[in-house]
Design a protein around this motif. Sequence first.
Motif, PDB file in Angstrom:
ATOM      1  N   ASN A 229       0.825  -1.209   0.000  1.00  0.00           N
ATOM      2  CA  ASN A 229       0.000   0.000   0.000  1.00  0.00           C
ATOM      3  C   ASN A 229       0.860   1.261   0.000  1.00  0.00           C
ATOM      4  N   LEU A 230       1.928   1.259   0.803  1.00  0.00           N
ATOM      5  CA  LEU A 230       2.807   2.425   0.879  1.00  0.00           C
ATOM      6  C   LEU A 230       3.532   2.657  -0.444  1.00  0.00           C
ATOM      7  N   LEU A 231       3.986   1.588  -1.070  1.00  0.00           N
ATOM      8  CA  LEU A 231       4.670   1.722  -2.358  1.00  0.00           C
ATOM      9  C   LEU A 231       3.737   2.310  -3.407  1.00  0.00           C
ATOM     10  N   SER A 232       2.497   1.841  -3.433  1.00  0.00           N
ATOM     11  CA  SER A 232       1.548   2.358  -4.415  1.00  0.00           C
ATOM     12  C   SER A 232       1.222   3.822  -4.137  1.00  0.00           C
ATOM     13  N   ALA A 233       1.054   4.165  -2.859  1.00  0.00           N
ATOM     14  CA  ALA A 233       0.716   5.544  -2.499  1.00  0.00           C
ATOM     15  C   ALA A 233       1.807   6.519  -2.916  1.00  0.00           C
ATOM     16  N   THR A 234       3.061   6.075  -2.884  1.00  0.00           N
ATOM     17  CA  THR A 234       4.180   6.968  -3.194  1.00  0.00           C
ATOM     18  C   THR A 234       4.655   6.845  -4.633  1.00  0.00           C
ATOM     19  N   GLY A 235       3.861   6.187  -5.468  1.00  0.00           N
ATOM     20  CA  GLY A 235       4.161   6.162  -6.891  1.00  0.00           C
ATOM     21  C   GLY A 235       5.041   5.025  -7.356  1.00  0.00           C
ATOM     22  N   LYS A 236       5.394   4.090  -6.472  1.00  0.00           N
ATOM     23  CA  LYS A 236       6.214   2.938  -6.866  1.00  0.00           C
ATOM     24  C   LYS A 236       5.286   1.807  -7.320  1.00  0.00           C
ATOM     25  N   HIS A 237       4.539   2.061  -8.386  1.00  0.00           N
ATOM     26  CA  HIS A 237       3.454   1.164  -8.771  1.00  0.00           C
ATOM     27  C   HIS A 237       3.946  -0.198  -9.246  1.00  0.00           C
ATOM     28  N   ASN A 238       5.025  -0.219  -9.993  1.00  0.00           N
ATOM     29  CA  ASN A 238       5.523  -1.503 -10.490  1.00  0.00           C
ATOM     30  C   ASN A 238       6.018  -2.386  -9.349  1.00  0.00           C
ATOM     31  N   LEU A 239       6.624  -1.767  -8.335  1.00  0.00           N
ATOM     32  CA  LEU A 239       7.050  -2.531  -7.160  1.00  0.00           C
ATOM     33  C   LEU A 239       5.826  -3.030  -6.393  1.00  0.00           C
ATOM     34  N   ALA A 240       4.845  -2.145  -6.202  1.00  0.00           N
ATOM     35  CA  ALA A 240       3.633  -2.523  -5.473  1.00  0.00           C
ATOM     36  C   ALA A 240       2.923  -3.677  -6.171  1.00  0.00           C
ATOM     37  N   PRO A 460      13.519  -3.719  15.835  1.00  0.00           N
ATOM     38  CA  PRO A 460      12.850  -2.524  16.380  1.00  0.00           C
ATOM     39  C   PRO A 460      13.857  -1.453  16.790  1.00  0.00           C
ATOM     40  N   ILE A 461      13.586  -0.210  16.385  1.00  0.00           N
ATOM     41  CA  ILE A 461      14.447   0.896  16.810  1.00  0.00           C
ATOM     42  C   ILE A 461      13.744   1.752  17.855  1.00  0.00           C
ATOM     43  N   GLY A 462      12.550   1.332  18.237  1.00  0.00           N
ATOM     44  CA  GLY A 462      11.773   2.013  19.258  1.00  0.00           C
ATOM     45  C   GLY A 462      10.611   1.124  19.647  1.00  0.00           C
ATOM     46  N   THR A 463       9.653   1.690  20.340  1.00  0.00           N
ATOM     47  CA  THR A 463       8.523   0.894  20.825  1.00  0.00           C
ATOM     48  C   THR A 463       7.253   1.091  20.018  1.00  0.00           C
ATOM     49  N   ALA A 464       7.213   2.097  19.137  1.00  0.00           N
ATOM     50  CA  ALA A 464       5.947   2.410  18.465  1.00  0.00           C
ATOM     51  C   ALA A 464       6.145   2.783  17.004  1.00  0.00           C
ATOM     52  N   SER A 465       7.092   2.136  16.338  1.00  0.00           N
ATOM     53  CA  SER A 465       7.298   2.411  14.917  1.00  0.00           C
ATOM     54  C   SER A 465       7.932   1.202  14.250  1.00  0.00           C
ATOM     55  N   THR A 466       7.856   1.185  12.910  1.00  0.00           N
ATOM     56  CA  THR A 466       8.367   0.075  12.115  1.00  0.00           C
ATOM     57  C   THR A 466       9.126   0.630  10.922  1.00  0.00           C
ATOM     58  N   PHE A 480      10.680   3.153   4.334  1.00  0.00           N
ATOM     59  CA  PHE A 480       9.574   3.794   5.052  1.00  0.00           C
ATOM     60  C   PHE A 480       9.791   3.604   6.552  1.00  0.00           C
ATOM     61  N   HIS A 481       9.643   4.686   7.305  1.00  0.00           N
ATOM     62  CA  HIS A 481       9.631   4.606   8.769  1.00  0.00           C
ATOM     63  C   HIS A 481       8.225   4.995   9.198  1.00  0.00           C
ATOM     64  N   LEU A 482       7.457   4.015   9.671  1.00  0.00           N
ATOM     65  CA  LEU A 482       6.017   4.148   9.868  1.00  0.00           C
ATOM     66  C   LEU A 482       5.661   4.109  11.350  1.00  0.00           C
ATOM     67  N   THR A 483       4.842   5.065  11.790  1.00  0.00           N
ATOM     68  CA  THR A 483       4.374   5.048  13.177  1.00  0.00           C
ATOM     69  C   THR A 483       3.360   3.926  13.368  1.00  0.00           C
ATOM     70  N   GLU A 484       3.287   3.431  14.587  1.00  0.00           N
ATOM     71  CA  GLU A 484       2.266   2.455  14.949  1.00  0.00           C
ATOM     72  C   GLU A 484       1.095   3.186  15.616  1.00  0.00           C
ATOM     73  N   PRO A 485      -0.103   2.580  15.620  1.00  0.00           N
ATOM     74  CA  PRO A 485      -1.221   3.199  16.348  1.00  0.00           C
ATOM     75  C   PRO A 485      -0.837   3.440  17.808  1.00  0.00           C
ATOM     76  N   GLY A 486      -1.210   4.593  18.318  1.00  0.00           N
ATOM     77  CA  GLY A 486      -0.888   4.918  19.703  1.00  0.00           C
ATOM     78  C   GLY A 486       0.396   5.697  19.883  1.00  0.00           C
ATOM     79  N   TRP A 541       1.439   8.029  10.309  1.00  0.00           N
ATOM     80  CA  TRP A 541       2.193   8.704   9.261  1.00  0.00           C
ATOM     81  C   TRP A 541       3.528   7.997   9.073  1.00  0.00           C
ATOM     82  N   ALA A 542       4.196   8.325   7.970  1.00  0.00           N
ATOM     83  CA  ALA A 542       5.470   7.682   7.659  1.00  0.00           C
ATOM     84  C   ALA A 542       6.411   8.681   7.010  1.00  0.00           C
ATOM     85  N   ASN A 543       7.681   8.606   7.364  1.00  0.00           N
ATOM     86  CA  ASN A 543       8.739   9.271   6.612  1.00  0.00           C
ATOM     87  C   ASN A 543       9.253   8.274   5.581  1.00  0.00           C
ATOM     88  N   TYR A 544       9.594   8.752   4.395  1.00  0.00           N
ATOM     89  CA  TYR A 544      10.030   7.816   3.355  1.00  0.00           C
ATOM     90  C   TYR A 544      11.062   8.459   2.442  1.00  0.00           C
TER      91      TYR A 544
END
Length: 545
Positions: A229-240, A460-466, A480-486, A541-544
Amino acid sequence: MPRIIIVFCFFCLIQHCVAAQERSFGTLPLINKPGIVLASSGSKKIDSVQYRRVLNIYNRLVQARGDFRFPVPSFNLVAEERRVAGIDYDQLNIVLEEKALGVCNSFGADADAAIAFLLAHELTHYYEKHAWRSGFADENKDLKISVEMNKLADDAANETEADYLGGFLAYSAGYGLFQRGAEIIQGLYKAYGLKNEIAGYPSLSDRQALSRRTAERLANLVDLFEMANLLSATGKHNLAYEYYRYLLLEYQSREIYNNLGVTVTLSTMEEIGTQKYRYPLEMDLESSAQKAAMLSPGDPRVQEKFRQAILHFDAAISMDPNYAPAYLNKATVYALMGDLVRARFYANVEARQASKTGNYPKVAQDIDVLMGIIEARSNNVKGAQALFTKADKAGSALAKINLRVLLKQPPLKEIPAGGLWLDAEKIENFSLDEVARDLRVDPKKTIMVKSRMEFLQTPPIGTASTVFVNLVNNDQKTIFHLTEPGYTGKTARKIGLGDPRANVVKVYGEPARSLETPRGQIMVYQNILFIIGKDGKLERWANYQ
């Protein structure tokens, strides 16, 4: 060049609830208590608040599976102590025993997820046709092939697959990643007074070990879906596209077929040069004036790819005739192909009816946006303005943007970094540059999507992100560095989870590209994206890069 923004409904693992059809199919009990006959006819059925609660969970699972090509088994909560849960294929009925429900309820806040774990396990047996081989063998005992097939029957493999795919189904229905399967199995054995070894089943210790390994594999599958989903959202359609194809080999669902069709369409749109209308789902950072035209919308190669996308949407619809996002996306593709007659029909008739039947209020808004685009392309400016205004008042951000385009007002733009916003974006105190410089890989979570393409995750580099990484040819990375819920932190511009979309726009501006979902929208900026949920509020949200 004026642009009008068109709508795609993109699925992000959030479902709607409808009642399962009251129909029913041989019994594959979760546990067979020795000495007990498994026929369920005459069992005492329970109709209570607890039953209705469990039925609601069951209905959510059925809807999340979204496969109505087969009759849906009915469900009963029964007052007996025979098998924990199972399927009666003669009656086409799935049952959960009251004692097993009590074990699930002992899991407190995870009780509903525990119930979903058991019911999804049984539904997976049904949808994956695990009873077919043994049923064929029993009915054709005089044939040599039936004897051979019976020998090949692998109950342990079926149980493991039911845990694995059932877990993904429960996740899709909104019950999260349930990783306490081993605890449930132990609790059930204790409650039913069962020994460690039961004929025809793996041992208790083996089942617990398999459950833990299955949970790890399931977590990887869910992460791979999110990465697609993240790849498609950011325009990496062939990878997605490759990610969704990989997923379909593991699990078939209307959402994956739908997203595959969206990805094919977005990829094809990148091959279309300058045209009268611009569509934000191109994920294009450049204006049409900056790009040389490659192919026209009427080019046979473009038309063929659009038809391929329609086939994917048709596959989603074949699984669930009331899956409104696929009808909307199909209408969108017809509009892109220039077939406005079919686009009107699938948007205003098929998609609108499905949005009512399936309870998709966000899709209903997006239908008005698409119909506004169709009217604009048909030179009906007043009709387009009325539709955009209607959707705008209902809260559609896309309608507001398209209305500005229609009225030839200057577009809203992103607010670039600089001035007041000099700090680097960080999640859990790590910028993406810092993550990339010290990029470690967890080998247990590595998936080879295809030759020379790997999906990687870091420890894991923290407790609430991936951190997700796509690696191509051992050197081309998408991170992509993606936050987790919460997650409780804030972006560099002081935006946090739960903030309304308007707050994001106030400090980041209107994104140059976005992707609609049945619940909200993915807002894609330069190196950061925001996932907006049902109430127009930020969920993740995610940084990418």
